[in-house]
Enzyme design. Sequence first.
Site, PDB file in Angstrom:
ATOM      1  N   ASN A 164       0.850  -1.200   0.000  1.00  0.00           N
ATOM      2  CA  ASN A 164       0.000   0.000   0.000  1.00  0.00           C
ATOM      3  C   ASN A 164       0.886   1.251   0.000  1.00  0.00           C
ATOM      4  O   ASN A 164       1.626   1.475   0.950  1.00  0.00           O
ATOM      5  CB  ASN A 164      -0.894  -0.030   1.243  1.00  0.00           C
TER       6      ASN A 164
ATOM      7  N   CYS B  48      -4.415   0.504   5.976  1.00  0.00           N
ATOM      8  CA  CYS B  48      -3.918  -0.870   6.129  1.00  0.00           C
ATOM      9  C   CYS B  48      -3.617  -1.192   7.594  1.00  0.00           C
ATOM     10  O   CYS B  48      -3.561  -2.359   7.968  1.00  0.00           O
ATOM     11  CB  CYS B  48      -2.702  -1.112   5.248  1.00  0.00           C
TER      12      CYS B  48
END
Length: 164
Positions: free
Chosen positions: A124, A132
Amino acid sequence: MTGTTYWTRVATPLGRLLLTADPDGALTSLSLPGQKGGRTVQDDWRPDPGPFRAATEQLGAYFAGELKEFRLPLRTHGTAFRERVWAALDSVPYGATTTYGEIAARVGAPRAAVRAVGGAIGANPLLVLRPCHRVIGADGSLTGYAAGLDRKIRLLTLEGALPA
């Protein structure tokens, strides 16, 4: 990524964040100091705080406990699978947690794809903005975070998902 990459740094309780944006002003990455796989300033990037005013304001409000949802233009580039996983992260609400298996189910991946989901989450490029940190192990354990478990704990505590 084509065109100019703009960058700035923003001071936060987690450290000085490195933010990048494309020529349209959409955020392309947010990296924390010492982050595994984090970006570093490149010679052809242009330092300019202008494209980051809204992000700076929203990050300040988030860390002050006053903002629960970011409303910023984001532009990431990943495989179709990673993009689906990242979109699933975007749907995890403030103060909540989910598991790698639940993310796999949301993107239509088999249960056996949990490692692939973990890899996509680990890649990410927009830490904090794309949450996340809200993904935990099936047993409730706080597993991996590219910027370190101490920062994951700080974010989940800020959001009320962990006791202070």
